[in-house]
Write an enzyme that holds these catalytic residues in place. Structure first.
Site, short mmCIF file in Angstrom:
data_model
loop_
_atom_site.label_atom_id
_atom_site.label_comp_id
_atom_site.label_asym_id
_atom_site.label_seq_id
_atom_site.Cartn_x
_atom_site.Cartn_y
_atom_site.Cartn_z
N SER A 233 27.02 21.13 14.10
CA SER A 233 25.63 20.70 13.95
C SER A 233 25.01 20.59 15.33
O SER A 233 25.72 20.44 16.33
CB SER A 233 25.52 19.34 13.24
OG SER A 233 25.98 19.42 11.91
N SER A 271 26.53 24.66 9.42
CA SER A 271 25.98 23.95 10.58
C SER A 271 24.68 23.24 10.20
O SER A 271 23.79 23.83 9.58
CB SER A 271 25.71 24.94 11.72
OG SER A 271 25.39 24.27 12.91
N ASP A 273 21.47 21.99 11.64
CA ASP A 273 20.68 22.19 12.85
C ASP A 273 19.26 21.70 12.60
O ASP A 273 18.51 22.31 11.83
CB ASP A 273 20.67 23.67 13.23
CG ASP A 273 22.07 24.27 13.26
OD1 ASP A 273 22.98 23.58 13.74
OD2 ASP A 273 22.25 25.41 12.80
#
Length: 348
Positions: A233, A271, A273
């Site tokens: 992340s 991930s 983000d």
């Protein structure tokens, strides 16, 4: 305060873009913004809290315009729904590990109740903003060791000068197979009213080993402890003193992704983000006597330089986070090498 010429990336000859950094090359170059850490690094734990205070006043009563952009939504952040709907920020921002989000929420609510005891009686509820990265590779995240006192310690430690690297919420995280962490950068922007600043702070825990691309074109590859998938992340917080409204701030937050792309990231399936941007230029009162408030905002056709600054500061902040982080050994004997060691070895 250190000069931007001694920032971690620039000390290794790595320059991201051509806009001029602020005097400290930190998010706190935006006047009034402060940052604090609380780090837990003992036994099997490599974790903590990082706090960002947008101004020193009563943020619940004097909110700031804000906007967020979810680049990839594999994350467990709190408070973003209301930021999206109302376009304001009314608490400090806490960064922590994935299982520390609830603790951070409670700490922020208790903080605001202590300052504003009428919340949810006459003032309405409060929207705590807490964002996270998973530090479970180097830390025993399942122990849920962080408590509210740790969050308060980060809030109380906030100042204009703060460490980068393996501190606070950056203690146990990884980036591109190297040790990740907390990093920051800033840029100075000129408009007809004078000079303004945009700064970034990142919690860098993303990227597949071998994909990292430095500004000079080199592609470092870690020698140990590398994951094979893009599972991490990155949280990006952008602050500026340019007068902007929430829609413009959301557009600027979206451009942080360009900085991640310059580094070689592609925002993998696993991930989380997320970018959040706020402006300190004008405070929005919680209580008003009239039906309308006056707002001053940048003309839309002047916003490109802020897009550029968002990309440059994000790119440099990630590199600063990685270079400032030494090699770390942690949970179950796992380790992450330091990008600084790779650079110091003069690898091509």
């Amino acid at each position: 305060m250190p000069s931007h010429s001694t920032s971690p990336a620039r000390a290794h000859g790595l320059q991201c873009g051509d806009l001029e950094p602020g005097p400290s090359n930190l998010i706190t170059d935006v006047a009034g913004v402060t940052v604090g850490h609380h780090t837990l690094q003992e036994g099997d734990f490599r974790t903590g809290f990082t706090a960002i205070l947008p101004h020193a006043g009563n943020l619940f009563l004097e909110k700031l315009p804000a906007g967020a952009d979810v680049i990839n939504g594999f994350g467990k952040s709190a408070g973003l729904v209301q930021v999206e709907e109302l376009g304001t920020l009314e608490t400090p921002i806490l960064l922590t590990n994935t299982f520390g989000v609830g603790t951070g929420i409670n700490a922020l609510i208790r903080r605001e109740l202590s300052i504003n005891p009428d919340i949810d009686r006459s003032g309405g509820t409060v929207n705590p903003v807490v964002m996270e990265c998973n530090d479970g590779y180097l830390s025993d995240i399942n122990a849920m060791v962080l408590n509210e006192a740790d969050a308060f310690a980060a809030l109380q430690a906030a100042s204009s000068d703060f460490e980068q690297g393996s501190v606070g919420a950056g203690t146990g995280i990884s980036a591109f197979g190297f040790k990740g962490g907390i990093g920051s950068a800033s840029r100075v922007i000129a408009f007809d009213r004078g000079e303004f600043t945009l700064g970034a702070l990142v919690q860098a825990n993303f990227g597949k080993p071998g994909d990292l691309t430095l500004p000079d074109g080199r592609k470092p590859r870690p020698s140990e402890g590398a994951q094979t998938l893009e599972r991490g992340s990155v949280i990006i917080v952008l602050a500026t003193d340019v007068p902007l409204e929430s829609r413009q701030l959301k557009r600027i937050a979206r451009r942080a992704a360009a900085g991640l792309g310059r580094l070689g990231a592609y925002y993998g399936n696993g991930s989380g983000d997320i970018a959040l941007a706020f402006s300190t230029a004008q405070r929005i009162p919680h209580f008003t006597d009239g039906d309308f408030i006056a707002r001053d905002v940048l003309r839309e056709d002047g916003i490109d330089v802020l897009f550029k600054a968002a990309a440059e500061t994000t790119q440099e902040a990630v590199l600063n986070a990685m270079i400032a982080s030494p090699q770390m050994h942690g949970f179950k004997g796992r380790s992450r090498p330091s990008l600084a060691d790779w650079l110091n070895a003069g690898k091509a």
